[in-house]
Design an enzyme around this catalytic site. Structure first.
Site, PDB file in Angstrom:
ATOM      1  N   THR A   1      19.258 114.557  32.658  1.00  0.00           N
ATOM      2  CA  THR A   1      19.267 114.705  31.201  1.00  0.00           C
ATOM      3  C   THR A   1      19.324 113.342  30.535  1.00  0.00           C
ATOM      4  OG1 THR A   1      20.420 116.809  31.464  1.00  0.00           O
ATOM      5  CG2 THR A   1      20.417 115.815  29.270  1.00  0.00           C
TER       6      THR A   1
ATOM      7  N   ASP B   1      29.530 111.928  38.790  1.00  0.00           N
ATOM      8  CA  ASP B   1      28.216 111.939  39.443  1.00  0.00           C
ATOM      9  C   ASP B   1      27.705 110.522  39.675  1.00  0.00           C
ATOM     10  OD1 ASP B   1      28.019 111.641  36.649  1.00  0.00           O
ATOM     11  OD2 ASP B   1      25.979 112.444  36.608  1.00  0.00           O
TER      12      ASP B   1
ATOM     13  N   GLY C   1      24.999 119.534  36.785  1.00  0.00           N
ATOM     14  CA  GLY C   1      24.595 118.674  35.689  1.00  0.00           C
ATOM     15  C   GLY C   1      24.372 119.455  34.410  1.00  0.00           C
TER      16      GLY C   1
END
Length: 250
Positions: free
Chosen positions: A125, A102, A8
């Protein structure tokens, strides 16, 4: 041995086979990529070879991880970049090929382990809030700035408000109403994110299950559990993406 790797913008997570532990490394730390590469190299030596399945929203970090690992173990680690074609899930969005891998991996993993329909909240995030319908079809969702991103925006856009670390003192956000600046920031941002999630669940037709994953999932899941409203179950699955990668039948 199969390893699932979720790369990520904030963290790299590695799930190795059926091991219960997940290695979570912060991308912001300079040595993270070397640590992750060393972990994969060690797994390869222990099991003779591994297939490393990668789902990444951070192409630069993923490429550097692959390069660093192949420097340590050029022959024993085989990387496989997971794409939509690897996932047996229907995608009903305007541009299926543009959906973050994802999000699709998490949707498939959640729909394989929980009754449908359901909402998947991936709290990293950014916070994505996605719907899988009764037929197991991914319907898309919404993207909200995450806890850290909102905190950074407050700090950079004002003169007096501090930048806070959600990893260190997250319990301050539970003071209601807040009685100091740090707690006020935490309470406001956490409430905006979880309130947005609750509204989206209602807009999606009130599915009965919400699966929460990602780096900030523990705090967000606990806050959703504490909400007075909401006729749905909250399931906390912090490492859904990398676990799903490791378990994929390819």
């Amino acid at each position: 041995m199969i390893a699932g790797i979720d790369v990520g913008n904030t963290a790299i997570k590695i799930a190795a086979g059926t091991d219960t532990d997940v290695d979570m490394l912060r991308v912001a730390e300079a040595e993270t990529l070397q640590k992750a590469a060393a972990k994969l190299a060690e797994l390869a030596r222990r099991h003779d070879s591994i297939e490393a399945r990668v789902a990444s929203v951070n192409r630069t970090a993923a490429a550097r991880l692959i390069e660093a690992t192949q420097t340590l173990e050029p022959d024993r680690v085989r990387f496989r970049q997971i794409t939509r074609e690897d996932l047996p899930i229907s995608v009903a969005t305007d541009h299926p090929d543009r959906v973050g891998i994802d999000r699709l991996v998490g949707a498939f993993g959640a729909s394989s382990g929980y009754a449908l329909p359901l909402v998947i909240v991936d709290a990293g995030t950014t916070v994505t809030v996605d719907l899988v319908d009764n037929d197991g079809t991914y319907r898309g969702g919404a993207i909200i700035p995450g806890l850290e991103m909102q905190t950074a925006a407050l700090a950079s856009g004002t003169d007096a408000l501090p930048h806070l670390d959600w990893q260190s003192n997250s319990q301050d956000s539970m003071t209601r109403p807040a009685t100091n600046t740090a707690s006020a920031i935490r309470l406001g941002i956490l409430s905006s994110v979880t309130g947005g999630i609750e509204r989206l669940v209602r807009l999606y037709g009130q599915p009965q299950r919400v699966v929460v994953t990602g780096g900030d999932s523990e705090l967000i899941a606990a806050t959703l559990q504490d909400a007075p409203a909401g006729d749905y179950e909250i399931h906390h699955h912090p490492h859904l993406v990398c676990r799903t990668l490791a378990a994929l039948n390819l």
